[in-house]
Write an enzyme that holds these catalytic residues in place. Structure first.
Site, PDB file in Angstrom:
ATOM      1  N   TYR A 142       0.856  -1.190   0.000  1.00  0.00           N
ATOM      2  CA  TYR A 142       0.000   0.000   0.000  1.00  0.00           C
ATOM      3  C   TYR A 142       0.885   1.231   0.000  1.00  0.00           C
ATOM      4  CZ  TYR A 142      -3.365   3.492   1.716  1.00  0.00           C
ATOM      5  OH  TYR A 142      -4.167   4.602   1.869  1.00  0.00           O
ATOM      6  N   ASP A 237       9.300   2.832  -0.330  1.00  0.00           N
ATOM      7  CA  ASP A 237       8.269   3.465   0.475  1.00  0.00           C
ATOM      8  C   ASP A 237       8.470   3.017   1.919  1.00  0.00           C
ATOM      9  OD1 ASP A 237       6.100   4.469   1.749  1.00  0.00           O
ATOM     10  OD2 ASP A 237       4.591   3.565   0.425  1.00  0.00           O
ATOM     11  N   LYS A 265       4.523   8.828   9.162  1.00  0.00           N
ATOM     12  CA  LYS A 265       4.318   8.102  10.430  1.00  0.00           C
ATOM     13  C   LYS A 265       5.335   8.501  11.505  1.00  0.00           C
ATOM     14  CE  LYS A 265       1.288   4.717   8.422  1.00  0.00           C
ATOM     15  NZ  LYS A 265       1.255   3.963   7.213  1.00  0.00           N
TER      16      LYS A 265
HETATM   17  C1  LIG Z   1       0.516   4.492   5.864  1.00  0.00           C
HETATM   18  C2  LIG Z   1       1.225   4.298   4.586  1.00  0.00           C
HETATM   19  C3  LIG Z   1       1.081   5.172   3.507  1.00  0.00           C
HETATM   20  C4  LIG Z   1       0.083   6.289   3.519  1.00  0.00           C
HETATM   21  O1  LIG Z   1       0.360   7.216   4.476  1.00  0.00           O
HETATM   22  P1  LIG Z   1      -0.810   8.254   4.942  1.00  0.00           P
HETATM   23  O2  LIG Z   1      -0.114   9.165   5.887  1.00  0.00           O
HETATM   24  O3  LIG Z   1      -1.865   7.400   5.549  1.00  0.00           O
HETATM   25  O4  LIG Z   1      -1.274   8.948   3.719  1.00  0.00           O
HETATM   26  C5  LIG Z   1       1.882   4.992   2.405  1.00  0.00           C
HETATM   27  N1  LIG Z   1       2.769   3.997   2.336  1.00  0.00           N
HETATM   28  C6  LIG Z   1       2.932   3.105   3.343  1.00  0.00           C
HETATM   29  C7  LIG Z   1       3.950   2.035   3.226  1.00  0.00           C
HETATM   30  C8  LIG Z   1       2.157   3.220   4.490  1.00  0.00           C
HETATM   31  O5  LIG Z   1       2.285   2.316   5.464  1.00  0.00           O
END
Ligand SMILES: *Cc1c(COP(=O)(O)O)cnc(C)c1O
Length: 425
Positions: A142, A237, A265
């Protein structure tokens, strides 16, 4: 009516599904979502004053536990000087320097306000730098909810995918190739066929959005080699894994350097901060230096940046990640042990402050294997833990998070609850 239920009913009147992000609605486990009133350290309290040991940690940011006094203080101190200016601040330089000093592949970094913005901007940058349209992503990873990333695999190995959301026209994802995580042969085949059109690979170097799935040996190295060979950019990512899996994210653990890294995060310490960074020659394609447009009214927000910076500083304490990894591993091993004693098919894995629990024999390495988990068993386990005061992610396909405040007593209390919960299955 109990307070959580009445709040949920009220929320549903004016908020779609009663929540501002779908997984919070408990749809995949059933039951009433807990409305959080406050949180401290490893605990959250719901609207009925029930206390839970929290393994969601705001989906990753709360690595120091909730309401860490140093973070709260810095937020208060920064807030009194104004909440947002739309002009540069010294704090933005400090957090950019802190990120670049910690992650060797990042020379320059741009701040945004979410992970979604970070990945969306990183992909635009990769396309802008290479002048190529296509991107490669992996099923089960994701990367936020940008249109071109809301896509699942099509029927054939080298077909382009299908949207996973209404409102995404097929034309918007016609350049997104969706492949199997941990299957390097498929990536090789894709580059053989489309190599000159591929701008980038975007990958969670440890996947944390299909439960927890680690890369098999050679997978990340192979992605690096193919990108270099074909002139595509490699995007890690690390929105979830950055400063969570280890002090330099997964790239530090694996010894593989991406061209661009996305973060969010943990780097916001609970406030909205995202970032994307990489080699200077790549990052200099961004406006105002280059032709790739990217902007944000609240980007580099002073209060959010102060919380993030204070977090990064606390994470630099000697031995922080060794202690965090040891606690997380203790939890994962302890859960597996108790499942075995109760003869429940189960496995668990962990890295840094992240863990995965799987209701199947053996730790999965592919999306397909993860999908074989016994979801019904998970649901029962989730609720058996919840009534015993342990708050797990309300989905069988999310990673779990441990903070530095999850001490031995907290882990032991969790394992005691798990022993009963497994027996109840
Ligand atoms: C949480 C997450 C996102 C999206 O981040 P948001 O702050 O919710 O937009 C993108 N990539 C990864 C790997 C994630 O865990």
């Amino acid at each position: 009516m109990p307070r959580n239920a009445s709040l949920f009913e009220r929320a549903c009147q004016t908020i779609p599904g009663g929540v501002n992000s779908p997984v919070r609605a408990f749809r995949s486990v059933g039951g009433v979502p807990r409305f959080v009133k406050r949180a401290q350290g490893p605990y959250i309290w719901d609207a009925e004053d029930h206390r839970y040991i929290d393994y969601v940690g705001s989906w990753g940011p709360a690595i120091l536990g909730h309401a860490h006094p140093d973070i709260v203080r810095v937020v208060q101190e920064t807030a009194v000087n104004g909440l947002s200016f739309g002009a540069p601040t010294e704090g933005e330089i400090e957090i950019a320097e802190a990120i670049a000093a910690r992650i060797p592949s990042i020379e320059k970094v741009r701040l945004v306000s979410s992970g979604t913005e970070a990945t969306m901007s990183a992909i635009r940058l990769a396309r802008g730098v290479t002048g190529r349209p296509k991107i490669v992503k992996f099923e089960g990873c994701y990367h936020g909810h940008a249109d071109s990333l809301l896509v699942k695999a099509g029927s054939g190995m080298l077909t382009f995918g299908n949207p996973t959301s209404a409102g995404v026209p097929p034309e918007f994802i016609q350049h997104t190739l969706v492949l199997d995580y941990n299957r390097l042969e498929a990536v090789e085949a894709a580059f053989k066929e489309f190599g000159s059109e591929i701008a980038c690979i975007i990958v969670e170097p440890i996947a944390g959005n299909m439960n927890l799935v680690k890369p098999v040996p050679g997978f990340l190295e192979g992605l690096r080699r193919l990108c270099t060979e074909y002139g595509a950019l490699l995007i890690f990512d690390e929105v979830m894994t950055g400063f969570r899996a280890g002090p330099q994210g997964v790239q530090g653990l694996a010894g593989v350097a991406p061209d661009i890294t996305t973060l969010a995060k943990v780097i916001g310490g609970g406030m909205p901060v995202g970032a994307f960074g990489g080699r200077a020659d790549i990052m200099e394609h961004i406006a105002p230096l280059g032709p790739v447009y990217q902007a944000g009214t609240l980007s580099g927000n002073p209060v959010a940046v102060a919380a993030g910076l204070a977090t990064l500083r606390l994470l630099s304490e000697e031995g922080f990640y060794d202690r965090l990894s040891a606690q997380t591993a203790k939890l994962a091993h302890g859960l597996a042990e108790r499942a075995r004693a109760a003869k429940v098919p189960f496995s668990a894995d962990s890295v840094g402050g992240m863990f995965g629990i799987y209701f199947r024999e053996g730790v999965p390495t592919t999306f397909e294997e993860v999908s074989e988990s016994d979801v019904e068993r998970f649901k029962k386990f989730f609720h058996a833990m919840l009534i015993r005061g342990v708050y797990l992610a309300p989905s069988a396909f999310e990673a779990g998070f441990v903070s530095s405040t999850h001490d031995d007593a907290v882990i032991q209390a969790t394992l005691d609850a798990a022993e009963e919960a497994f027996a109840a299955l």
